[in-house]
Design a protein around this motif. Sequence first.
Motif, mmCIF file in Angstrom:
data_model
loop_
_atom_site.group_PDB
_atom_site.id
_atom_site.type_symbol
_atom_site.label_atom_id
_atom_site.label_comp_id
_atom_site.label_asym_id
_atom_site.label_seq_id
_atom_site.Cartn_x
_atom_site.Cartn_y
_atom_site.Cartn_z
ATOM 1 N N LYS A 89 55.965 41.245 35.108
ATOM 2 C CA LYS A 89 56.538 42.179 34.995
ATOM 3 C C LYS A 89 56.600 43.353 35.046
ATOM 4 O O LYS A 89 54.785 44.044 35.670
ATOM 5 C CB LYS A 89 56.940 42.052 33.452
ATOM 6 C CG LYS A 89 55.597 42.157 32.370
ATOM 7 C CD LYS A 89 55.586 41.727 31.136
ATOM 8 C CE LYS A 89 54.584 42.338 30.964
ATOM 9 N NZ LYS A 89 54.231 42.721 30.313
ATOM 10 N N ILE A 90 57.119 44.382 35.500
ATOM 11 C CA ILE A 90 56.902 45.698 35.533
ATOM 12 C C ILE A 90 55.403 46.562 35.211
ATOM 13 O O ILE A 90 56.396 46.472 33.719
ATOM 14 C CB ILE A 90 58.458 46.137 36.574
ATOM 15 C CG1 ILE A 90 58.565 46.132 37.580
ATOM 16 C CG2 ILE A 90 57.439 47.986 37.497
ATOM 17 C CD1 ILE A 90 59.750 46.978 37.894
ATOM 18 N N TRP A 91 54.520 47.778 35.729
ATOM 19 C CA TRP A 91 53.793 47.298 34.245
ATOM 20 C C TRP A 91 53.435 49.383 35.655
ATOM 21 O O TRP A 91 53.396 50.095 34.408
ATOM 22 C CB TRP A 91 52.453 46.199 35.346
ATOM 23 C CG TRP A 91 51.072 47.254 33.954
ATOM 24 C CD1 TRP A 91 50.900 47.755 33.359
ATOM 25 C CD2 TRP A 91 50.735 48.479 34.790
ATOM 26 N NE1 TRP A 91 49.914 48.008 32.395
ATOM 27 C CE2 TRP A 91 49.609 48.397 33.323
ATOM 28 C CE3 TRP A 91 49.917 49.238 35.176
ATOM 29 C CZ2 TRP A 91 48.382 49.559 33.248
ATOM 30 C CZ3 TRP A 91 48.971 50.828 35.155
ATOM 31 C CH2 TRP A 91 48.291 50.877 34.798
ATOM 32 N N ARG A 92 54.148 49.158 36.348
ATOM 33 C CA ARG A 92 53.079 51.167 36.713
ATOM 34 C C ARG A 92 55.298 51.288 38.128
ATOM 35 O O ARG A 92 55.677 50.191 38.957
ATOM 36 C CB ARG A 92 52.491 51.501 37.258
ATOM 37 C CG ARG A 92 52.422 53.532 37.786
ATOM 38 C CD ARG A 92 51.572 53.574 37.719
ATOM 39 N NE ARG A 92 51.052 54.202 38.615
ATOM 40 C CZ ARG A 92 49.875 55.040 39.660
ATOM 41 N NH1 ARG A 92 49.152 54.085 39.783
ATOM 42 N NH2 ARG A 92 50.703 56.308 40.395
ATOM 43 N N VAL A 93 55.061 51.832 38.088
ATOM 44 C CA VAL A 93 56.233 52.125 39.092
ATOM 45 C C VAL A 93 55.976 54.032 40.207
ATOM 46 O O VAL A 93 56.357 54.929 38.925
ATOM 47 C CB VAL A 93 58.460 52.516 39.137
ATOM 48 C CG1 VAL A 93 58.787 52.942 40.672
ATOM 49 C CG2 VAL A 93 58.239 51.206 38.535
ATOM 50 N N SER A 94 55.715 53.921 40.600
ATOM 51 C CA SER A 94 55.563 55.377 41.521
ATOM 52 C C SER A 94 56.373 55.371 42.724
ATOM 53 O O SER A 94 55.042 55.208 43.761
ATOM 54 C CB SER A 94 54.362 55.615 41.520
ATOM 55 O OG SER A 94 53.852 56.900 42.228
ATOM 56 N N LEU B 258 64.237 51.892 37.410
ATOM 57 C CA LEU B 258 63.548 50.619 37.464
ATOM 58 C C LEU B 258 62.662 51.091 36.029
ATOM 59 O O LEU B 258 62.162 52.094 35.921
ATOM 60 C CB LEU B 258 62.465 49.919 38.601
ATOM 61 C CG LEU B 258 63.367 49.560 40.158
ATOM 62 C CD1 LEU B 258 61.365 49.339 40.828
ATOM 63 C CD2 LEU B 258 63.710 48.377 39.961
ATOM 64 N N LYS B 259 62.492 50.123 35.106
ATOM 65 C CA LYS B 259 61.801 50.450 34.328
ATOM 66 C C LYS B 259 60.621 49.394 33.826
ATOM 67 O O LYS B 259 61.004 48.579 34.849
ATOM 68 C CB LYS B 259 62.480 49.975 33.089
ATOM 69 C CG LYS B 259 63.808 50.389 33.157
ATOM 70 C CD LYS B 259 64.821 50.232 31.357
ATOM 71 C CE LYS B 259 65.560 48.989 31.108
ATOM 72 N NZ LYS B 259 66.552 49.062 31.779
ATOM 73 N N THR B 260 59.304 50.149 33.256
ATOM 74 C CA THR B 260 58.384 49.011 33.194
ATOM 75 C C THR B 260 58.674 47.382 32.229
ATOM 76 O O THR B 260 59.783 48.204 31.248
ATOM 77 C CB THR B 260 57.328 49.455 31.874
ATOM 78 O OG1 THR B 260 58.088 50.468 31.417
ATOM 79 C CG2 THR B 260 56.728 50.612 33.432
ATOM 80 N N GLY B 261 58.393 46.534 32.328
ATOM 81 C CA GLY B 261 58.244 45.657 31.872
ATOM 82 C C GLY B 261 59.636 44.777 32.444
ATOM 83 O O GLY B 261 60.330 43.216 32.289
#
Lengths: 83, 583
Positions: B3-8, B56-59
């Motif tokens: 799962k997404i932990w961080r987006v930059s 996009l969202k974390t998780g």
Amino acid sequence: MDFSSLYVKEGKAISKAKGALLIAESIPGIKFNEIVDVQLSNGEVKSGQAIDISEEATIVQVFGGVSEVDLIGSKIRCKGETL
Amino acid sequence: MGKIWRVSGPLVIADGMKGSQVYEIVEIGEEGIVGEIIGLEGNKAVIQAHEDTLGLKTGERVRGTGRILSAELGPGLVGAIYDGLQKSLLTLIEDTGSFIKRGAKAPALPRDKKWHFTPKVKAGDQVSEGDIIGTVPETELIEHRIMVPMGIKGTVKEIREGDYTVEEPVARVGHDGEIKSLLLMQEWPVRKPRPYKQRLDPSGLLTTGMRILDYMFPLALGGKASIPGGFGTGKTVALQQLARWAQTHLNIYVGCGERGNEMADVLYSFRQLKDPNTGRLLQEKEIFIANTSNMPVVAREASIFVGITMAEYFRDMGYDVLLVADSTSRWAEAMREMGGRLEEMPGEEGFPSYLGSRLSSFYERAGMVECVGSPDRRGSVTVAGAVSPPGADFSEPVTQNTLRIVDALYALDVSLANKRHFPAISWLTSYSLYVDAVKDWWDKVDLGWEDTRATALKVLQQEAELEEIVRLVGPEALPEGDKLLLLIARMIREDFLQQSAYHEVDTYCMPKKAGLMLKTIIKFYDLAQEMLNSGVGIEKIRSSPVVYRISRMKDVPNEDFEQRAKELWLEMEESLVARKRVA
């Protein structure tokens, strides 16, 4: 498509501020590049954009910049919309 | 499933990714955005997203595909228009409209089209990797040769002529009790160079139809060239000329991070222009990859590597392929952006420290080779990469790193462009290390090429040396011999080197015509020298009608030129006569 105008996440505390960037605690459910409202301690509300989201922190770029942010009294509110 | 932990921006860090591979392709979020793992740290994977990460969202889930970034190779490539990830743009336009929707999938090769396959081997034959098992007439100009994929060998159990889609098996090969099906299509990981039997030296001229290239600074088949130029120097036109007229079997144009309307121009012209030698539409020998400046930045690197992989694939069939990349600077800027997001230590001008090695991993895949498999055959990939140095300053990192790798430099000069001299390739700064490699080729077309070329370059060099004096005292103060030199230099520049891409005839100049044109000018020089020596004034030489006729050589069509040259030489010999000395 998110029906996000009905959903508002309230009052996340800001932990650091530098120039136009504010760093807050992680906001679960916030989207990358989402538009947020930053309520400053003097009551003024400015718009910002979440430019870095993670489970550790959220970094918001405030449009128009901030001159003084009272870290204790300010809040970030998500609107659930992107630009 | 992670799962997404961080987006930059294009950087995505996913958790729960233990067991993933570096360079594995992942699908991010609900829309399945394409990303590539570029680093692993414990349970976390560092991913560069090839599509926009907005929203996009974390998780959100991240799904590994178990595959690395690969190109689809097979019939359907020629004439196609792809984005950086080899998605067919023509298919996407039909499905989703003019703006590419994120996560949209459009396979590189059309799955429903039937191709006629003619086998070249029969049941019972032994085959191994690289062998040509049959052909498909992809276009009138390209015969698509179907090869045994790497790693497969054995005895042909079954092979049949017929009409197949790219996914239907055309042959079965058995080895050690195991039977493998062979299809018309294959896949190859884009970051891995395709193997060859042996590397050969670049040789033979890659004919471009541009005199300053073909005659003065030749590009050999299998060579690597760099075309640095600032804004307004005509870089795009020069590259488009290359992509249009290069006499290779196949040309691949990679528009990497450049203006969309320029790419549209190139595309449009491919669909209208005809190849001078065969008369067929150019799109029958072109593949187009468009990654415009507004498309995801990370896909720029993908577009470069997808392009070179396709080039190597056609090389392996035994063809000569040209790949034009406009512009490698945009790729370097994409690396710089990702490097910043990854918090890497920046190198010079903010570019990552691995700029040089990444550039060479691309350029070094050019070359002339003996292909793997039978029948024995040779193929080549020639690479021409544009560089856009900011402020036309060639000392910047991308230009400098590229110069260390390439063997031909076509330096576009701002002052030439300002004087409206196009192509604005400077004869003083440009160079080609392929002069020896093409000498034999040129001697067959124009005997004495090397000497004529050396004479012309010497004249231009001397003109440059005289320029300072001319600026101080004016051209009329020079001795007669120097005045003649300046006249000849001007003729070489204006009547030979200058070439209009928009002129019906002069847009493509056959090497034979180029050779005769320059020989005409040099002959004029010799005759004029004699006249000067015998006391005839420079004014008489300048006012000869031959001077005007030489300036109009460009307008004569290629096929008619040999005749025209003969007439001109006759005229010169009759009118440019040295005065007989009185005893």
